[in-house]
Structures are given as structure tokens and as C-alpha cells.
Design a protein around this motif. Structure first.
Motif, PDB file in Angstrom:
ATOM      1  N   LEU A 170       0.814  -1.213   0.000  1.00 35.98           N
ATOM      2  CA  LEU A 170       0.000   0.000   0.000  1.00 35.98           C
ATOM      3  C   LEU A 170       0.851   1.269   0.000  1.00 35.98           C
ATOM      4  O   LEU A 170       0.504   2.269  -0.648  1.00 35.98           O
ATOM      5  CB  LEU A 170      -0.946  -0.010   1.209  1.00 35.98           C
ATOM      6  N   ARG A 171       1.972   1.240   0.717  1.00 34.86           N
ATOM      7  CA  ARG A 171       2.848   2.416   0.695  1.00 34.86           C
ATOM      8  C   ARG A 171       3.462   2.582  -0.695  1.00 34.86           C
ATOM      9  O   ARG A 171       3.623   3.707  -1.198  1.00 34.86           O
ATOM     10  CB  ARG A 171       3.948   2.267   1.745  1.00 34.86           C
ATOM     11  N   ARG A 172       3.792   1.461  -1.340  1.00 35.42           N
ATOM     12  CA  ARG A 172       4.347   1.515  -2.691  1.00 35.42           C
ATOM     13  C   ARG A 172       3.325   2.081  -3.670  1.00 35.42           C
ATOM     14  O   ARG A 172       3.682   2.774  -4.634  1.00 35.42           O
ATOM     15  CB  ARG A 172       4.773   0.114  -3.132  1.00 35.42           C
ATOM     16  N   ASP A 173       2.023   1.834  -3.396  1.00 31.79           N
ATOM     17  CA  ASP A 173       0.971   2.349  -4.271  1.00 31.79           C
ATOM     18  C   ASP A 173       0.658   3.821  -4.012  1.00 31.79           C
ATOM     19  O   ASP A 173      -0.229   4.391  -4.671  1.00 31.79           O
ATOM     20  CB  ASP A 173      -0.306   1.520  -4.097  1.00 31.79           C
ATOM     21  N   GLY A 174       1.325   4.414  -3.034  1.00 27.87           N
ATOM     22  CA  GLY A 174       1.196   5.851  -2.818  1.00 27.87           C
ATOM     23  C   GLY A 174       0.181   6.277  -1.772  1.00 27.87           C
ATOM     24  O   GLY A 174      -0.118   7.471  -1.652  1.00 27.87           O
ATOM     25  N   HIS A 175      -0.361   5.352  -0.999  1.00 27.97           N
ATOM     26  CA  HIS A 175      -1.323   5.721   0.033  1.00 27.97           C
ATOM     27  C   HIS A 175      -0.612   6.352   1.227  1.00 27.97           C
ATOM     28  O   HIS A 175       0.521   6.012   1.544  1.00 27.97           O
ATOM     29  CB  HIS A 175      -2.118   4.486   0.483  1.00 27.97           C
ATOM     30  N   PRO A 229       0.566   7.358   5.049  1.00 28.91           N
ATOM     31  CA  PRO A 229       0.851   6.511   6.220  1.00 28.91           C
ATOM     32  C   PRO A 229      -0.355   6.329   7.126  1.00 28.91           C
ATOM     33  O   PRO A 229      -0.584   5.227   7.648  1.00 28.91           O
ATOM     34  CB  PRO A 229       1.979   7.267   6.925  1.00 28.91           C
ATOM     35  N   ASP A 230      -1.143   7.406   7.355  1.00 30.50           N
ATOM     36  CA  ASP A 230      -2.312   7.287   8.225  1.00 30.50           C
ATOM     37  C   ASP A 230      -3.330   6.311   7.658  1.00 30.50           C
ATOM     38  O   ASP A 230      -3.880   5.470   8.384  1.00 30.50           O
ATOM     39  CB  ASP A 230      -2.976   8.657   8.414  1.00 30.50           C
ATOM     40  N   LEU A 231      -3.599   6.393   6.361  1.00 31.79           N
ATOM     41  CA  LEU A 231      -4.575   5.507   5.751  1.00 31.79           C
ATOM     42  C   LEU A 231      -4.080   4.060   5.753  1.00 31.79           C
ATOM     43  O   LEU A 231      -4.849   3.129   6.037  1.00 31.79           O
ATOM     44  CB  LEU A 231      -4.885   5.948   4.319  1.00 31.79           C
ATOM     45  N   VAL A 232      -2.818   3.861   5.456  1.00 31.02           N
ATOM     46  CA  VAL A 232      -2.265   2.503   5.448  1.00 31.02           C
ATOM     47  C   VAL A 232      -2.366   1.882   6.833  1.00 31.02           C
ATOM     48  O   VAL A 232      -2.813   0.746   7.001  1.00 31.02           O
ATOM     49  CB  VAL A 232      -0.800   2.511   4.965  1.00 31.02           C
ATOM     50  N   SER A 233      -1.965   2.643   7.861  1.00 33.93           N
ATOM     51  CA  SER A 233      -2.017   2.133   9.229  1.00 33.93           C
ATOM     52  C   SER A 233      -3.444   1.785   9.626  1.00 33.93           C
ATOM     53  O   SER A 233      -3.707   0.716  10.201  1.00 33.93           O
ATOM     54  CB  SER A 233      -1.437   3.174  10.184  1.00 33.93           C
ATOM     55  N   ALA A 234      -4.391   2.677   9.305  1.00 28.92           N
ATOM     56  CA  ALA A 234      -5.783   2.453   9.679  1.00 28.92           C
ATOM     57  C   ALA A 234      -6.385   1.271   8.933  1.00 28.92           C
ATOM     58  O   ALA A 234      -7.038   0.400   9.532  1.00 28.92           O
ATOM     59  CB  ALA A 234      -6.597   3.707   9.417  1.00 28.92           C
ATOM     60  N   ALA A 235      -6.180   1.198   7.637  1.00 23.25           N
ATOM     61  CA  ALA A 235      -6.802   0.145   6.836  1.00 23.25           C
ATOM     62  C   ALA A 235      -6.258  -1.228   7.191  1.00 23.25           C
ATOM     63  O   ALA A 235      -7.022  -2.191   7.372  1.00 23.25           O
ATOM     64  CB  ALA A 235      -6.597   0.435   5.349  1.00 23.25           C
ATOM     65  N   VAL A 236      -4.958  -1.341   7.317  1.00 28.66           N
ATOM     66  CA  VAL A 236      -4.354  -2.638   7.645  1.00 28.66           C
ATOM     67  C   VAL A 236      -4.741  -3.058   9.057  1.00 28.66           C
ATOM     68  O   VAL A 236      -5.086  -4.227   9.307  1.00 28.66           O
ATOM     69  CB  VAL A 236      -2.826  -2.580   7.481  1.00 28.66           C
ATOM     70  N   GLY A 237      -4.720  -2.097   9.988  1.00 30.12           N
ATOM     71  CA  GLY A 237      -5.129  -2.425  11.352  1.00 30.12           C
ATOM     72  C   GLY A 237      -6.566  -2.891  11.426  1.00 30.12           C
ATOM     73  O   GLY A 237      -6.890  -3.866  12.124  1.00 30.12           O
TER      74      GLY A 237
END
Length: 399
Positions: free
Chosen positions: A37-42, A44-52
């Protein structure tokens, strides 16, 4: 979860991203998803929230089933939340009492409020944590105006128009991490405040099943609950939600099925008797509610030892209030002799249970050399001052 993460998630794009992730069950899954997800440009807040949230949803299925896929959670909120099948039992008590509007004081992520609203009750839900109350509002939005969610302390909630209250005091420190068990006076709201409220309002409070019984007031109905073999909660009911003449109750559930034992007071224990053809292990809710004697008499059984919660008798049982074991024989207690006896009997699969003896079943298992195709249960306990090892077979439970 922090508010910045929740804000990033509560957008159409954020929620679509969460729904696209599927199961994230292991730390390896988390690492892989974060990297992608970070590689796709999302952000950090969204990545942390979605994965969590994806990981919490996977864990939440045990409590909420398919509903978990449409809900949001905090880790502490999920840990303390009531499984949906039990929340339905709670809600049914309010509806059966003819109550129409319930204040859920300390609603957490909204599990109990969800069950109350699903039965047609109006719910005023409050939680003192900003993130948790926002998540509850999201989870309960499907009920529209039938549910209101506010961020405030239970002690400050307006109860003017409500018929009854439901409480699940927060037993954690500030934040959204793992629950920290603390003294009743440190809960939010405190147990003293809760019990005082229940003298003035009909309702219920969900507590840990190991609560000191000296803290239970005389005027409430105390209901201990076992679900799928685990003792999960104690609920104190007051006013119109408490049942006339009932002060002790043991509710046992397996899946969607439920059985209950009720009494006006603790039951007198059954007499001690010699080891019979069967040993019965009462459900935790029966033990906590001190209704073992009533169960023993229903089974025509006695206590194996006056200090230990095993029953014994000569009649088989499929009672939902006990696990029953058919006695094969008693075996030597020493590890070497026990290992030899089990090998001689071809027992390769062994369930080890213990009561009243200082034995670690996991450690004992490593010392036993099991070999063979047979399976059995080993009950390690005491008969008076003597330790005994009872080799037995499980009897299939009711339901």
C-alpha cells in the motif's frame, strides 16, 4: 487508532481500500500489505488504519460473525465487546421487561447497542473516548434515528427520557491498546457509581466473571455466563430487568443454543460420595454461581471431594451444565508409572484436565511417552488427602 487515522479511513476511498484488503491474519500479512500500500502511494495514516482494521475484522468474526465485515474496531474495544449472540440475550431481557429506550453507558464499539437496536429498542449510546464513540457511530449508523451516539462520560449522560440503563465499565487505561485490568474503583465508570445507579434505574451491568462475590449487592440478580466452554461474563440485573425470585443464574450457550439454571440463592452442596462410573465437570457459570448442588441432585450425583468442583455418580448424563466422563480406571499418579500405563493401553491422544492439584498439564504432557491409536481423558484431582489420576472417556454433550 488515532483520530487522524480514523479520519483518513472514513472516506469513500478509504473504506473501499479497507474492503479490498481481505483477510490479514498474521504479522507477515501485515508487513506485506503495508509495503504494497505504501508503494501504491497511500498515506501513512490511511495505510495504518486500513491494515489495522483488516486485521481486527479477522479477529472479530469470532464475536460478530459476518457482521464484522461491515464494522470498525479498536483493539481494546474488540477485546471488551460482548459477542453478538450474548448481546442478543442481553437485549432480549430489556424487551421482555417492556422497556423501550435504553441508555448504553460506555458503549465501546457498539456491540450491545447493535443488539438492542436490532430488537427495535431506542438506544442512547455514550462513550468517553473520542475515537471509540466515532467508531460506534459508524457501526450503528444503519439504525438511523433509533440510535444516538455521543462522546461524553457515563456519569454526565442525560437519562431524563430513558427507561433503563446498560453498562460495561471500561477496564483499561486511556488509549486504544490492550485492556488493562484494574481495581473496581478505577473502572470508568467506577463500580460503586454503577451499583448506585442500578438502585435507582432498571438495567444491567456486564462485569468479569471473577468479580469478588462480596461486591455483589443483595438486591440484584447475578447471572454468570459460559459460552462455548469458556466462562465469559457476569451480568448484574436490577429493577424490572431482574426476574422475581431469582438471585443466582447460570446461562450456558453453545453456538446459538442456550440453557439456564436459576435459583433464589446459592445452592447447598451435595454430599461427598465414592468415585462412581462417571465424573461430571460443571460449566464455569454453574461453579461461579454456586449452583453445583442443584446440578448434582439433578444428576443423582455427589461431590468427588467437598473442596473440588467435580461430581461423580453412576448415571450417564448429557446435561448442558456439565461435561461428563465415563470412568475407565484409576492409574498411578507418578509420571513414570503413568507414562508406562498409558503406553500399555495404546493411548496416543490424551486430554489432560486437573482440579485441586498443582500440576501443569502442558508440562506433564511433554514427560509422557504416548503411543497408540486410542484416545482418552486424564482427570488429575484429589480424593481427600490423596492425589488420583482417573482415566476416562468423554461422553458426547447435549446439543
Amino acid at each position: 487508532m488515532e483520530m487522524a487515522e480514523l479520519s483518513a479511513l472514513l472516506t469513500p476511498g478509504g473504506l473501499r481500500l479497507l474492503d479490498s484488503l481481505g483477510d490479514i491474519a498474521s504479522t507477515g500479512d501485515v508487513a506485506a500489505a503495508v509495503t504494497r500500500l505504501r508503494r501504491d502511494g497511500h498515506s501513512p495514516d490511511l495505510v495504518s488504519a486500513a491494515v489495522g482494521q483488516a486485521r481486527l475484522r479477522a479477529r472479530a468474526r469470532a464475536k460478530f460473525g459476518g457482521h464484522a465485515e461491515r464494522m470498525l474496531f479498536t483493539r481494546a474495544g474488540l477485546e471488551q465487546s460482548t459477542r453478538l449472540s450474548l448481546a442478543a440475550h442481553h437485549a432480549g431481557r430489556f424487551r421482555a421487561a417492556g422497556l423501550q429506550r435504553v441508555a448504553d453507558l460506555g458503549c465501546g464499539i457498539g456491540g450491545d447497542a447493535l443488539a438492542l437496536a436490532a430488537l427495535g429498542l431506542r438506544v442512547d449510546a455514550v462513550d468517553s473516548d473520542e475515537v471509540t464513540s466515532a467508531i460506534a457511530a459508524y457501526n450503528l449508523a444503519v439504525f438511523g434515528d433509533a440510535v444516538t451516539v455521543r462522546c461524553t462520560r457515563a456519569e454526565d449522560a442525560d437519562l431524563t427520557d430513558v427507561d433503563a440503563v446498560w453498562l460495561d465499565p471500561a477496564r483499561r487505561t486511556a488509549g486504544h491498546g490492550a485492556t488493562v485490568r484494574t481495581r473496581p474503583e478505577d473502572w470508568s465508570p467506577s463500580l460503586d457509581w454503577v451499583l448506585d445507579l442500578l438502585t435507582r434505574r432498571p438495567g444491567g451491568v456486564k462485569l468479569g466473571p471473577g468479580l469478588d462475590r462480596a461486591l455483589i449487592p443483595d438486591h440484584v440478580e447475578a447471572q454468570w455466563v459460559s459460552a462455548d466452554g469458556s466462562t465469559v461474563e457476569l451480568v448484574l440485573w436490577s429493577g424490572a430487568v431482574a426476574r422475581p425470585g431469582v438471585r443466582r443464574a447460570a446461562l450456558v450457550t453453545r453456538g446459538e443454543r442456550a440453557w439456564e439454571l436459576t435459583a433464589a440463592a446459592d445452592a447447598e452442596d451435595a454430599p461427598v460420595r465414592d468415585l462412581g462410573a462417571f465424573v461430571h465437570e460443571p460449566e464455569g457459570a454453574v461453579i461461579r454461581s454456586r449452583l453445583i448442588g442443584d446440578v448434582a441432585r439433578s444428576l443423582e450425583a455427589g461431590m468427588l471431594d467437598r473442596r473440588i468442583a467435580y461430581l461423580t455418580g453412576d448415571a450417564a448424563s448429557t446435561s448442558p451444565f456439565v461435561s461428563t466422563f465415563r470412568v475407565r480406571e484409576t492409574l498411578p499418579v507418578s509420571t513414570a508409572a503413568l507414562s508406562k500405563a498409558l503406553r500399555a493401553r495404546g493411548i496416543g491422544t490424551l486430554e489432560i484436565k486437573k482440579r485441586g492439584v498443582d500440576v501443569d498439564p502442558a508440562a506433564l504432557r511433554t514427560k509422557l511417552t504416548l503411543r497408540g491409536d486410542d484416545a482418552a481423558t486424564l482427570l488429575l484431582t484429589r480424593l481427600g488427602d490423596r492425589r488420583v489420576a482417573i482415566l476416562a472417556d468423554r461422553v458426547e454433550a447435549a446439543g
